[in-house]
Design a protein around this motif. Structure first.
Motif, PDB file in Angstrom:
ATOM      1  N   CYS A 140     -13.669  -3.373 -20.526  1.00 46.49           N
ATOM      2  CA  CYS A 140     -12.884  -4.618 -20.570  1.00 46.49           C
ATOM      3  C   CYS A 140     -12.718  -5.300 -19.211  1.00 46.49           C
ATOM      4  N   THR A 141     -12.522  -4.524 -18.140  1.00 46.35           N
ATOM      5  CA  THR A 141     -12.304  -5.153 -16.829  1.00 46.35           C
ATOM      6  C   THR A 141     -13.577  -5.856 -16.353  1.00 46.35           C
ATOM      7  N   ALA A 142     -14.726  -5.220 -16.595  1.00 46.82           N
ATOM      8  CA  ALA A 142     -15.995  -5.838 -16.200  1.00 46.82           C
ATOM      9  C   ALA A 142     -16.206  -7.134 -16.983  1.00 46.82           C
ATOM     10  N   VAL A 164     -17.101  -4.643  -4.130  1.00 49.81           N
ATOM     11  CA  VAL A 164     -16.463  -3.612  -3.303  1.00 49.81           C
ATOM     12  C   VAL A 164     -15.761  -2.638  -4.244  1.00 49.81           C
ATOM     13  N   GLY A 165     -16.239  -1.389  -4.262  1.00 51.46           N
ATOM     14  CA  GLY A 165     -15.719  -0.396  -5.212  1.00 51.46           C
ATOM     15  C   GLY A 165     -16.769  -0.128  -6.274  1.00 51.46           C
ATOM     16  N   ALA A 166     -16.966   1.152  -6.585  1.00 50.37           N
ATOM     17  CA  ALA A 166     -18.076   1.522  -7.475  1.00 50.37           C
ATOM     18  C   ALA A 166     -17.677   2.634  -8.442  1.00 50.37           C
ATOM     19  N   SER A 167     -16.475   2.509  -9.041  1.00 51.57           N
ATOM     20  CA  SER A 167     -16.076   3.546  -9.997  1.00 51.57           C
ATOM     21  C   SER A 167     -16.856   3.354 -11.302  1.00 51.57           C
ATOM     22  N   ASN A 168     -16.885   4.418 -12.109  1.00 55.61           N
ATOM     23  CA  ASN A 168     -17.656   4.378 -13.356  1.00 55.61           C
ATOM     24  C   ASN A 168     -17.178   3.293 -14.300  1.00 55.61           C
ATOM     25  N   THR A 188     -20.874  -1.666  -2.997  1.00 53.78           N
ATOM     26  CA  THR A 188     -20.362  -0.969  -1.812  1.00 53.78           C
ATOM     27  C   THR A 188     -19.262   0.011  -2.211  1.00 53.78           C
ATOM     28  N   ASN A 189     -18.990   0.953  -1.330  1.00 54.75           N
ATOM     29  CA  ASN A 189     -17.962   1.972  -1.590  1.00 54.75           C
ATOM     30  C   ASN A 189     -17.303   2.362  -0.270  1.00 54.75           C
ATOM     31  N   LYS A 190     -16.449   3.375  -0.327  1.00 56.93           N
ATOM     32  CA  LYS A 190     -15.651   3.702   0.878  1.00 56.93           C
ATOM     33  C   LYS A 190     -16.499   4.209   2.036  1.00 56.93           C
ATOM     34  N   TYR A 191     -17.741   4.575   1.792  1.00 56.93           N
ATOM     35  CA  TYR A 191     -18.618   5.039   2.885  1.00 56.93           C
ATOM     36  C   TYR A 191     -19.493   3.925   3.459  1.00 56.93           C
ATOM     37  N   ALA A 208     -12.747  -4.321  -6.005  1.00 61.24           N
ATOM     38  CA  ALA A 208     -12.146  -3.384  -6.959  1.00 61.24           C
ATOM     39  C   ALA A 208     -12.004  -2.038  -6.270  1.00 61.24           C
ATOM     40  N   ALA A 209     -11.279  -2.046  -5.139  1.00 66.49           N
ATOM     41  CA  ALA A 209     -11.126  -0.822  -4.354  1.00 66.49           C
ATOM     42  C   ALA A 209      -9.716  -0.246  -4.492  1.00 66.49           C
ATOM     43  N   GLY A 210      -8.745  -1.101  -4.803  1.00 67.37           N
ATOM     44  CA  GLY A 210      -7.360  -0.634  -4.856  1.00 67.37           C
ATOM     45  C   GLY A 210      -6.796  -0.393  -3.464  1.00 67.37           C
ATOM     46  N   ARG A 211      -7.229  -1.243  -2.495  1.00 71.29           N
ATOM     47  CA  ARG A 211      -6.744  -1.138  -1.109  1.00 71.29           C
ATOM     48  C   ARG A 211      -6.133  -2.479  -0.694  1.00 71.29           C
ATOM     49  N   ASP A 228     -10.335 -10.704  -7.435  1.00 71.35           N
ATOM     50  CA  ASP A 228      -9.540  -9.566  -6.967  1.00 71.35           C
ATOM     51  C   ASP A 228      -9.156  -8.683  -8.166  1.00 71.35           C
ATOM     52  N   VAL A 229      -9.783  -7.509  -8.235  1.00 72.75           N
ATOM     53  CA  VAL A 229      -9.506  -6.596  -9.357  1.00 72.75           C
ATOM     54  C   VAL A 229      -8.387  -5.621  -8.999  1.00 72.75           C
ATOM     55  N   GLY A 230      -8.175  -5.413  -7.711  1.00 71.33           N
ATOM     56  CA  GLY A 230      -7.223  -4.394  -7.254  1.00 71.33           C
ATOM     57  C   GLY A 230      -5.815  -4.606  -7.792  1.00 71.33           C
ATOM     58  N   ILE A 231      -5.162  -3.498  -8.112  1.00 69.85           N
ATOM     59  CA  ILE A 231      -3.736  -3.553  -8.488  1.00 69.85           C
ATOM     60  C   ILE A 231      -3.050  -2.416  -7.743  1.00 69.85           C
ATOM     61  N   SER A 232      -2.164  -2.769  -6.808  1.00 74.97           N
ATOM     62  CA  SER A 232      -1.401  -1.749  -6.089  1.00 74.97           C
ATOM     63  C   SER A 232       0.057  -2.183  -6.047  1.00 74.97           C
ATOM     64  N   MET A 268      -6.626 -10.989 -18.228  1.00 73.60           N
ATOM     65  CA  MET A 268      -7.941 -11.184 -18.872  1.00 73.60           C
ATOM     66  C   MET A 268      -8.480  -9.858 -19.407  1.00 73.60           C
ATOM     67  N   THR A 269      -8.163  -8.748 -18.721  1.00 69.35           N
ATOM     68  CA  THR A 269      -8.630  -7.436 -19.195  1.00 69.35           C
ATOM     69  C   THR A 269      -8.004  -7.133 -20.559  1.00 69.35           C
ATOM     70  N   VAL A 270      -6.717  -7.450 -20.702  1.00 71.12           N
ATOM     71  CA  VAL A 270      -6.048  -7.233 -21.994  1.00 71.12           C
ATOM     72  C   VAL A 270      -6.707  -8.112 -23.063  1.00 71.12           C
TER      73      VAL A 270
HETATM   74  P1  NAD Z   1     -11.197   4.245  -8.095  1.00 71.98           P
HETATM   75  O1  NAD Z   1     -10.219   4.821  -7.131  1.00 71.98           O
HETATM   76  O2  NAD Z   1     -11.779   5.086  -9.172  1.00 71.98           O
HETATM   77  O3  NAD Z   1     -12.426   3.632  -7.271  1.00 71.98           O
HETATM   78  C1  NAD Z   1     -12.235   2.908  -6.091  1.00 71.98           C
HETATM   79  C2  NAD Z   1     -13.597   2.524  -5.527  1.00 71.98           C
HETATM   80  O4  NAD Z   1     -13.359   1.763  -4.351  1.00 71.98           O
HETATM   81  C3  NAD Z   1     -14.455   3.717  -5.093  1.00 71.98           C
HETATM   82  O5  NAD Z   1     -15.823   3.450  -5.438  1.00 71.98           O
HETATM   83  C4  NAD Z   1     -14.287   3.772  -3.575  1.00 71.98           C
HETATM   84  O6  NAD Z   1     -15.422   4.311  -2.921  1.00 71.98           O
HETATM   85  C5  NAD Z   1     -14.107   2.292  -3.267  1.00 71.98           C
HETATM   86  N1  NAD Z   1     -13.361   2.058  -2.036  1.00 71.98           N
HETATM   87  C6  NAD Z   1     -12.168   2.581  -1.662  1.00 71.98           C
HETATM   88  N2  NAD Z   1     -11.831   2.158  -0.431  1.00 71.98           N
HETATM   89  C7  NAD Z   1     -12.841   1.356  -0.011  1.00 71.98           C
HETATM   90  C8  NAD Z   1     -13.082   0.648   1.190  1.00 71.98           C
HETATM   91  N3  NAD Z   1     -12.215   0.683   2.205  1.00 71.98           N
HETATM   92  N4  NAD Z   1     -14.226  -0.057   1.278  1.00 71.98           N
HETATM   93  C9  NAD Z   1     -15.105  -0.099   0.249  1.00 71.98           C
HETATM   94  N5  NAD Z   1     -14.927   0.555  -0.920  1.00 71.98           N
HETATM   95  C10 NAD Z   1     -13.805   1.284  -1.028  1.00 71.98           C
HETATM   96  O7  NAD Z   1     -10.454   2.979  -8.702  1.00 71.98           O
HETATM   97  P2  NAD Z   1     -10.766   2.098 -10.021  1.00 71.98           P
HETATM   98  O8  NAD Z   1     -10.262   2.814 -11.218  1.00 71.98           O
HETATM   99  O9  NAD Z   1     -12.165   1.600  -9.975  1.00 71.98           O
HETATM  100  O10 NAD Z   1      -9.773   0.879  -9.750  1.00 71.98           O
HETATM  101  C11 NAD Z   1      -9.918   0.063  -8.603  1.00 71.98           C
HETATM  102  C12 NAD Z   1      -8.739  -0.885  -8.508  1.00 71.98           C
HETATM  103  O11 NAD Z   1      -8.761  -1.759  -9.622  1.00 71.98           O
HETATM  104  C13 NAD Z   1      -7.375  -0.203  -8.553  1.00 71.98           C
HETATM  105  O12 NAD Z   1      -6.471  -0.921  -7.748  1.00 71.98           O
HETATM  106  C14 NAD Z   1      -6.957  -0.313 -10.004  1.00 71.98           C
HETATM  107  O13 NAD Z   1      -5.547  -0.306 -10.177  1.00 71.98           O
HETATM  108  C15 NAD Z   1      -7.536  -1.665 -10.331  1.00 71.98           C
HETATM  109  N6  NAD Z   1      -7.821  -1.899 -11.759  1.00 71.98           N
HETATM  110  C16 NAD Z   1      -7.458  -3.104 -12.252  1.00 71.98           C
HETATM  111  C17 NAD Z   1      -7.716  -3.407 -13.573  1.00 71.98           C
HETATM  112  C18 NAD Z   1      -7.299  -4.749 -14.106  1.00 71.98           C
HETATM  113  O14 NAD Z   1      -7.203  -4.925 -15.291  1.00 71.98           O
HETATM  114  N7  NAD Z   1      -7.055  -5.732 -13.235  1.00 71.98           N
HETATM  115  C19 NAD Z   1      -8.339  -2.483 -14.399  1.00 71.98           C
HETATM  116  C20 NAD Z   1      -8.745  -1.259 -13.855  1.00 71.98           C
HETATM  117  C21 NAD Z   1      -8.486  -0.983 -12.525  1.00 71.98           C
END
Ligand code: NAD
Length: 288
Positions: A140-142, A164-168, A188-191, A208-211, A228-232, A268-270
């Motif tokens: 749904c988020t994608a 930015v961020g590469a979770s499954n 890209t990812n944290k490395y 989508a890094a959550g930072r 901006d996908v991040g939610i913190s 939008m995800t909902v």
């Molecule tokens: P996750 O922790 O599983 O993955 C985070 C990814 O970000 C990893 O691939 C990591 O390598 C990368 N990352 C972390 N720090 C980084 C940096 N400094 N530079 C580059 N990459 C970096 O998190 P997730 O489940 O993929 O969720 C990501 C964010 O999206 C969270 O804030 C989460 O709350 C949010 N989220 C939002 C929705 C929505 O509906 N808006 C849905 C799902 C997740």
């Protein structure tokens, strides 16, 4: 210049309006649209999400069946419940709230959800279908991110996109959907070294890094679309907790389009979950 806002709430409201009539149409044709959600683990955040979801369903005429298991529920109990829901012909849309209780193998439980009832797109079969471009239930988020990019009117072929961020469940499916749209994509990812050099070349930048504050104005190409996908949760200057994304406020002075947090990808995800729920009902009715 100040960026235009990609209003997730307004876009979600439009999607929901369309869904309302689709739900009514399915009902007339004999198929009740229903979402079955499994809540186990006693997590207060998940319980709030489940109750919000129930009211979102009701507002569209979608039935919501909450299957609640006690906080100490075992892996086997949850798997058993999912198996019963899979076997029930009245059930066509299943989601399992996270986090699950300690000792449960989340990925294994997700892989047990029947792929055609998996409205969050978390079964590896559906994640695989994302790559092949087959008709399936997509995460749904994608889907939300893709709809938000589309709402800007910018055509993706020929654009450079950086995720930015590469979770499954978030980053990887976004990257694949962008590839399917024939964009040029960097994951890209944290490395990742020199992240800003990559983001500066992005016509479309998704974080989508959550930072909180990770994406600053100097990292953004003038005129870019920034999602901006991040939610913190963060302590604000006034001492109260607030919900923030990954993107710094000042990015709005550089980008052409920015999605806010809150009020962006979240609603939008909902809406995409509800759309997947309606789609799965339609497929159950039409047998495809
Ligand atoms: P996750 O922790 O599983 O993955 C985070 C990814 O970000 C990893 O691939 C990591 O390598 C990368 N990352 C972390 N720090 C980084 C940096 N400094 N530079 C580059 N990459 C970096 O998190 P997730 O489940 O993929 O969720 C990501 C964010 O999206 C969270 O804030 C989460 O709350 C949010 N989220 C939002 C929705 C929505 O509906 N808006 C849905 C799902 C997740």
């Amino acid at each position: 210049v100040t960026a235009r806002i990609i209003d997730g709430k307004a876009l979600a409201a439009r999607v929901k309006d369309e869904l309302k009539s689709a739900v009514e149409d399915l009902r007339r044709r004999g198929r009740l649209v229903r979402l079955d959600s499994v809540l186990a683990g006693g997590d207060p955040g998940a319980a709030v999400y489940a109750s919000n979801q129930a009211s979102a369903c009701r507002s569209l005429g979608i039935e919501h069946a909450l299957h609640e298991l006690p906080a100490g529920a075992s892996h086997e109990q949850i798997e058993g419940l999912v198996a019963r829901l899979n076997a029930d012909a009245a059930v066509h849309a299943i989601m399992v709230h996270l986090p699950l209780p300690p000792g449960c193998d989340t990925e294994q439980i997700q892989s047990r959800i029947a792929p055609d009832k998996d409205v969050e797109g978390v079964n590896p079969v559906n994640i695989g279908n994302v790559v092949y471009g087959r008709r399936s239930l997509l995460p749904c988020t994608a889907l939300a991110v893709m709809e938000m990019i589309e709402s800007t009117g910018v055509a993706l072929p020929g654009t450079n996109c950086v995720c930015v961020g590469a979770s499954n469940i978030v980053g990887k499916p976004i990257v694949v959907l962008l590839m399917r749209s024939e964009a040029t994509v960097i994951s890209t990812n944290k490395y990742t070294k020199n992240l800003s050099e990559l983001t500066q070349g992005a016509d479309v930048l998704i974080s989508a890094a959550g930072r909180p504050g990770l994406i600053t104005a100097d990292m953004v190409k003038p005129g870019a679309i920034v999602i901006d996908v991040g939610i913190s949760r963060q302590l604000g200057r006034d001492g109260t907790m607030r919900t923030v994304g990954d993107v710094d406020e000042r990015v709005r002075q550089v980008a052409a389009w920015v999605s806010p947090v809150p009020g962006g990808v979240g609603p939008m995800t909902v809406a995409m979950l509800l759309r997947n729920t309606v789609d799965s009902a339609r497929r159950a009715l039409e047998g495809s």
